[in-house]
Scaffold this motif. Structure first.
Motif, short mmCIF file in Angstrom:
data_model
loop_
_atom_site.label_atom_id
_atom_site.label_comp_id
_atom_site.label_asym_id
_atom_site.label_seq_id
_atom_site.Cartn_x
_atom_site.Cartn_y
_atom_site.Cartn_z
N LYS A 1 0.48 -76.96 -18.91
CA LYS A 1 1.68 -76.77 -19.33
C LYS A 1 1.89 -75.45 -20.10
CE LYS A 1 -1.44 -79.15 -21.92
NZ LYS A 1 -1.95 -80.35 -21.83
N LEU B 1 3.87 -86.77 -27.51
CA LEU B 1 3.33 -86.30 -26.29
C LEU B 1 2.20 -85.40 -26.58
CD1 LEU B 1 6.89 -84.72 -25.41
CD2 LEU B 1 5.96 -86.81 -24.50
N ASN B 2 1.37 -85.87 -27.51
CA ASN B 2 -0.04 -85.16 -27.52
C ASN B 2 -1.16 -86.53 -27.97
OD1 ASN B 2 -2.32 -83.63 -29.47
ND2 ASN B 2 -1.66 -82.74 -27.87
N GLY B 3 -1.88 -86.76 -27.04
CA GLY B 3 -2.82 -87.74 -26.95
C GLY B 3 -4.00 -87.47 -28.24
N THR B 4 -4.25 -86.09 -28.19
CA THR B 4 -5.38 -85.83 -29.24
C THR B 4 -4.83 -86.11 -30.53
OG1 THR B 4 -6.27 -83.95 -28.01
CG2 THR B 4 -6.86 -83.86 -30.06
N TYR C 1 -10.01 -85.21 -24.68
CA TYR C 1 -8.47 -85.42 -24.75
C TYR C 1 -8.02 -84.14 -25.38
CZ TYR C 1 -9.37 -90.42 -25.41
OH TYR C 1 -9.79 -91.83 -25.19
N ALA C 2 -8.94 -83.41 -26.19
CA ALA C 2 -8.37 -82.01 -26.71
C ALA C 2 -8.30 -80.84 -25.80
CB ALA C 2 -9.07 -81.65 -28.23
N GLU C 3 -7.53 -79.98 -25.94
CA GLU C 3 -7.51 -78.67 -25.27
C GLU C 3 -8.83 -77.87 -25.26
OE1 GLU C 3 -4.81 -77.85 -22.91
OE2 GLU C 3 -4.60 -79.93 -23.38
N ASP D 1 -3.45 -78.23 -29.92
CA ASP D 1 -3.09 -79.66 -30.21
C ASP D 1 -2.57 -79.92 -31.47
OD1 ASP D 1 -4.03 -81.06 -27.43
OD2 ASP D 1 -5.83 -80.17 -27.94
N ASP E 1 0.85 -77.86 -28.20
CA ASP E 1 0.67 -78.28 -26.96
C ASP E 1 1.96 -79.05 -26.82
OD1 ASP E 1 -1.42 -79.43 -24.76
OD2 ASP E 1 -0.53 -81.30 -25.81
N LYS F 1 4.95 -79.22 -23.95
CA LYS F 1 5.40 -80.40 -22.91
C LYS F 1 7.19 -80.41 -23.09
CE LYS F 1 0.95 -82.31 -23.06
NZ LYS F 1 0.08 -83.21 -23.95
N GLY G 1 -2.07 -90.54 -22.72
CA GLY G 1 -1.47 -89.28 -22.53
C GLY G 1 -2.42 -88.26 -22.29
N ALA G 2 -3.65 -88.62 -22.50
CA ALA G 2 -4.80 -87.43 -22.33
C ALA G 2 -6.12 -88.22 -21.70
CB ALA G 2 -5.10 -86.98 -23.66
N1 HSE Z 1 -4.86 -81.90 -25.03
C1 HSE Z 1 -3.81 -82.87 -24.47
C2 HSE Z 1 -3.33 -83.88 -25.21
C3 HSE Z 1 -4.31 -83.07 -23.13
O1 HSE Z 1 -4.33 -84.27 -26.05
O2 HSE Z 1 -2.26 -84.56 -25.07
C4 HSE Z 1 -2.94 -83.78 -22.26
O3 HSE Z 1 -1.84 -82.97 -21.90
#
Ligand code: HSE
Length: 381
Positions: free
Chosen positions: A87, A140-143, A170-172, A178, A183, A187, A281-282
């Motif tokens: 992204k 829109l962020n899973g973390t 899950y995290a970048e 995040d 992040d 998106k 989402g992650a």
């Molecule tokens: N770091 C992102 C999240 C991964 O936690 O949503 C998926 O895009």
């Protein structure tokens, strides 16, 4: 279609495993960092991939803007299809990459860059062809959703919740993106570009969950409120509004049922009304599945996600407003129009009058610049 893969981290390994059995697709060379090649199909230079005439498409899951942008431009210039989960790359250079792809006839698809496995951009691109999209919103962020859920339901502290989200993949690579909301904002930048043909490259307002404490969570729970990190975008004059901020929901709201690493993405079409998509989402396989889905779309003939003429704009958040729940010092509370004092002491907890997103985020910046501590979250009306 033989697919080369750039990156062999959490998502890259998932993409390679899924390619082994995906219909119509086969695994080609995989680009790994110098000194990290352990498999016969590993290569360490993009030239090795471009030298293979059988490679028709490249999936990029390495992340970061460089060298990903240079690689993407070279791949598209060579006429090969380019599919990415990156992204940051698409928000910064998507319009340029789209232009190269249109010139060379290659595909440039990036639905894996938003929502992990949730086919949000995929459906949005389709919906925008036939309906007028009115607004976008969602988790829109899973973390951060995982962290908020863990802090609220298992009483985990912020650091412990972040460690778990990192361990689960899950995290970048740098989780600052995040927790700061960046992040999720990237998106939404892509969502606005796909839905409205306007990519808010500057001016977006971004507040993450870094200032939320265990005390805040307790106070919110006692008031029957659940915190989620919500991202929103919609047309605003010739521009778009685009912002991310913690938002509070009363129990029973659909957002409260979004648990763990799940995302919930919503768009409203003029004719179809609201559409809500929910899923993981992650994570390795949810995100890899989105990459494979884009590759299947290439096989079916899809070439682009941005509408023709998509352009960069400056976001305008002056017309969006909410009452906010705030926790700050008594002195700083005088900078905001307070409608209701909830508790007083060393810190004040209060609800503001409706305040524009632009103004609330600007006041928060000033308070923090002056060394003050503040948590704020929009109250969903
Ligand atoms: N770091 C992102 C999240 C991964 O936690 O949503 C998926 O895009």
């Amino acid at each position: 279609m033989k697919v080369a893969v750039l990156g062999y981290g959490t998502v890259g390994v998932g993409v390679c495993r899924m390619l082994a059995s995906a219909r119509g697709l086969s695994l080609g060379p995989v680009l790994v960092r110098e000194g990290k090649a352990t498999e016969p199909f590993h290569v360490t230079s993009l030239d090795d991939i471009l030298a293979d005439p059988a490679v028709e498409a490249v999936a990029e899951v390495m992340g970061g803007i460089e060298p990903a942008f240079t690689y993407a431009a070279r791949i598209l210039e060579s006429g090969r299809h380019f599919v990415t989960a990156n992204k940051a790359l698409c928000a910064a250079h998507g319009i340029e990459l789209d232009a190269i792809a249109r010139r060379t006839g290659a595909a440039f698809l990036f639905s894996a860059a938003c929502g992990g496995g949730v086919p949000f951009l995929h459906n949005l691109a389709l919906a925008a062809e036939s309906d007028s999209i009115r607004s976008l919103s969602g988790i829109l962020n899973g973390t951060t959703n995982y962290m908020l859920d863990a802090m609220q339901s298992s009483g985990l502290d912020y650091g412990g919740a972040l460690k778990e989200a990192q361990a689960l993949g899950y995290a970048e690579a740098d989780p600052t993106a995040d927790v700061s909301g960046l992040d999720a904002m990237r998106k939404m930048q892509l969502g606005c570009a796909v839905a409205f043909g306007r990519l808010p490259q500057t001016g977006a307002a971004c507040e993450g969950i870094e200032h939320l404490t265990a005390e805040d969570v307790k106070d919110l729970q006692a008031r029957g409120l659940t915190c989620r990190l919500i991202t929103r975008g919609r047309p605003a004059g010739k521009s778009v509004s685009a912002y991310v901020e913690p938002t509070l929901f009363p129990s029973g709201a659909p957002e409260c049922s979004v648990r763990k690493n799940y995302n919930m993405a919503r768009y409203v079409g003029e004719n179809v009304g609201p559409i809500v998509l929910m899923g993981q989402g992650a994570g390795r396989f949810p995100t890899a599945s989105a990459v494979i889905r884009d590759l299947s779309c290439v096989l079916q003939g899809q070439r682009a996600m941005f509408p023709v003429g998509c352009s960069a704009v400056e976001a305008d958040n002056s017309g969006e407003e909410h009452p906010y729940y705030v926790r700050l010092s008594p002195a700083d509370s005088r900078r905001l129009p307070i409608a209701k004092l909830l508790s007083a002491g060393e810190s004040v907890r209060a609800v503001t009058e409706p305040v524009s997103v632009e103004r609330m985020h600007a006041i928060a910046r000033i308070i923090r610049k002056d060394g003050g501590d503040l948590f704020f979250a929009a109250l969903e009306e």
